[in-house]
Motif scaffolding. Sequence first.
Motif, PDB file in Angstrom:
ATOM      1  N   PHE A  90       0.841  -1.197   0.000  1.00 11.48           N
ATOM      2  CA  PHE A  90       0.000   0.000   0.000  1.00 11.48           C
ATOM      3  C   PHE A  90       0.880   1.253   0.000  1.00 11.48           C
ATOM      4  CE2 PHE A  90      -2.627  -3.317   2.017  1.00 11.48           C
ATOM      5  CZ  PHE A  90      -3.749  -3.260   1.221  1.00 11.48           C
ATOM      6  N   ASP A  91       1.843   1.283  -0.900  1.00 12.76           N
ATOM      7  CA  ASP A  91       2.800   2.387  -0.931  1.00 12.76           C
ATOM      8  C   ASP A  91       2.163   3.763  -1.128  1.00 12.76           C
ATOM      9  OD1 ASP A  91       4.948   0.806  -0.425  1.00 12.76           O
ATOM     10  OD2 ASP A  91       5.479   0.488  -2.538  1.00 12.76           O
ATOM     11  N   ARG A  92       1.014   3.794  -1.790  1.00  8.35           N
ATOM     12  CA  ARG A  92       0.390   5.101  -2.040  1.00  8.35           C
ATOM     13  C   ARG A  92      -0.218   5.723  -0.790  1.00  8.35           C
ATOM     14  NH1 ARG A  92      -2.713   5.005  -7.826  1.00  8.35           N
ATOM     15  NH2 ARG A  92      -0.920   4.445  -9.088  1.00  8.35           N
ATOM     16  N   ILE A  93      -0.450   4.887   0.209  1.00  9.86           N
ATOM     17  CA  ILE A  93      -1.000   5.433   1.458  1.00  9.86           C
ATOM     18  C   ILE A  93       0.166   5.919   2.305  1.00  9.86           C
ATOM     19  CG2 ILE A  93      -2.291   4.925   3.569  1.00  9.86           C
ATOM     20  CD1 ILE A  93      -3.511   2.533   2.087  1.00  9.86           C
ATOM     21  N   GLN A  94       0.155   7.213   2.602  1.00 11.33           N
ATOM     22  CA  GLN A  94       1.253   7.717   3.419  1.00 11.33           C
ATOM     23  C   GLN A  94       0.897   7.774   4.889  1.00 11.33           C
ATOM     24  OE1 GLN A  94       2.383  11.282   1.398  1.00 11.33           O
ATOM     25  NE2 GLN A  94       3.326  10.139  -0.260  1.00 11.33           N
ATOM     26  N   SER A  95      -0.381   8.073   5.165  1.00 10.09           N
ATOM     27  CA  SER A  95      -0.721   8.188   6.579  1.00 10.09           C
ATOM     28  C   SER A  95      -2.016   7.466   6.932  1.00 10.09           C
ATOM     29  CB  SER A  95      -0.809   9.660   6.986  1.00 10.09           C
ATOM     30  OG  SER A  95      -1.612  10.356   6.079  1.00 10.09           O
ATOM     31  N   ILE A  96      -2.044   7.036   8.177  1.00 14.21           N
ATOM     32  CA  ILE A  96      -3.215   6.347   8.712  1.00 14.21           C
ATOM     33  C   ILE A  96      -3.651   7.095   9.974  1.00 14.21           C
ATOM     34  CG2 ILE A  96      -4.086   4.170   9.686  1.00 14.21           C
ATOM     35  CD1 ILE A  96      -2.033   2.733   7.818  1.00 14.21           C
ATOM     36  N   LEU A  97      -4.872   7.571   9.941  1.00 17.45           N
ATOM     37  CA  LEU A  97      -5.408   8.364  11.054  1.00 17.45           C
ATOM     38  C   LEU A  97      -6.385   7.501  11.841  1.00 17.45           C
ATOM     39  CD1 LEU A  97      -4.224  10.604   9.251  1.00 17.45           C
ATOM     40  CD2 LEU A  97      -6.283  11.942   9.666  1.00 17.45           C
ATOM     41  N   VAL A  98      -6.271   7.549  13.152  1.00 12.79           N
ATOM     42  CA  VAL A  98      -7.134   6.693  13.968  1.00 12.79           C
ATOM     43  C   VAL A  98      -7.902   7.522  15.001  1.00 12.79           C
ATOM     44  CG1 VAL A  98      -7.251   4.543  15.290  1.00 12.79           C
ATOM     45  CG2 VAL A  98      -5.319   4.921  13.743  1.00 12.79           C
ATOM     46  N   TYR A  99      -9.216   7.341  14.987  1.00 17.02           N
ATOM     47  CA  TYR A  99     -10.090   7.945  15.992  1.00 17.02           C
ATOM     48  C   TYR A  99     -10.383   6.885  17.056  1.00 17.02           C
ATOM     49  CZ  TYR A  99     -11.299  12.106  13.224  1.00 17.02           C
ATOM     50  OH  TYR A  99     -11.269  13.295  12.543  1.00 17.02           O
ATOM     51  N   PRO A 100     -10.689   7.310  18.277  1.00 19.30           N
ATOM     52  CA  PRO A 100     -10.985   6.295  19.303  1.00 19.30           C
ATOM     53  C   PRO A 100     -12.253   5.517  18.998  1.00 19.30           C
ATOM     54  CG  PRO A 100     -11.348   8.533  20.144  1.00 19.30           C
ATOM     55  CD  PRO A 100     -10.692   8.679  18.820  1.00 19.30           C
ATOM     56  N   THR A 101     -13.215   6.191  18.371  1.00 20.12           N
ATOM     57  CA  THR A 101     -14.504   5.563  18.136  1.00 20.12           C
ATOM     58  C   THR A 101     -15.105   6.176  16.868  1.00 20.12           C
ATOM     59  OG1 THR A 101     -16.645   5.160  19.163  1.00 20.12           O
ATOM     60  CG2 THR A 101     -15.617   7.241  19.711  1.00 20.12           C
TER      61      THR A 101
END
Length: 258
Positions: A90-101
């Motif tokens: 998944f090289d095109r994805i640079q960032s992963i953002l995570v919410y608690p819910t």
Amino acid sequence: MILKWLRWRRRKRLLASPFPEDWLTILDNNVLFYRNLSETQQEKLQRILRVIVAEKYWEGCQGFNVTEEVKVTIAAQAALLVLEMPGQYFDRIQSILVYPTAYFASGKTMGPGGVVTEGDSAREGEAWYRGPVILSWDDLLQGGRHNHDGRNLVFHEFAHQLDMLNGRFTNGTPLLETKQQYEQWQLVLHSEYQRLVQDCRGRHRPLLDCYGATNLAEFFAVATECFFERSRQLKQKHPELYEILQGFYHQDPASYIA
Ligand SMILES: [Zn+2]
């Protein structure tokens, strides 16, 4: 070219060190399908997930702390999709953002145009073209710990990312290998999609989640969830759909997912 070489060298160095022992506990607790994989599959999954953990920019939203547990739980689930696609991280994805819910957001569109958002106003996740994947920890953990309910947020959002590999439009057709595969894909996907649209109007709940009747992009993401989570039922009830997904993912989960 140099960048590719540097990346290759960095990955080689990363994978030369042993797999962290405590990550195995995380996999055992949060990623239920892991124990069903063969030793060879587990080794492949470990390699892919380590690259994803190391190379993505991870960010917690609303004060959420993105720990190693969070990263490993997400990366392991994403890695299953590309287990038999060598070189796919998944090289095109640079960032992963995570919410608690599940989180509230507005002002974004759904469907084609490079962004897919899930849910109405309370969202579980989003997949942006070349942009971040946004996930809710509650929902993705639920997905990892319940591997037979046909729902998995990480599979869903990363399937959208695979769909976007051939352009910014998510249309339910990812990058395929041959002309024949494209023709077969169109034929099967369209007829299965129409079947789901019809079934969702009826009284009986179909195997595939009715969210897949939204459009072809959602259909592919929902079918991917079902392929890995309810593989035997999908193979039995939708053999043609199972077969084209098997050809795309180069996997036969009905044979290894207990
Ligand atoms: Zn979706």
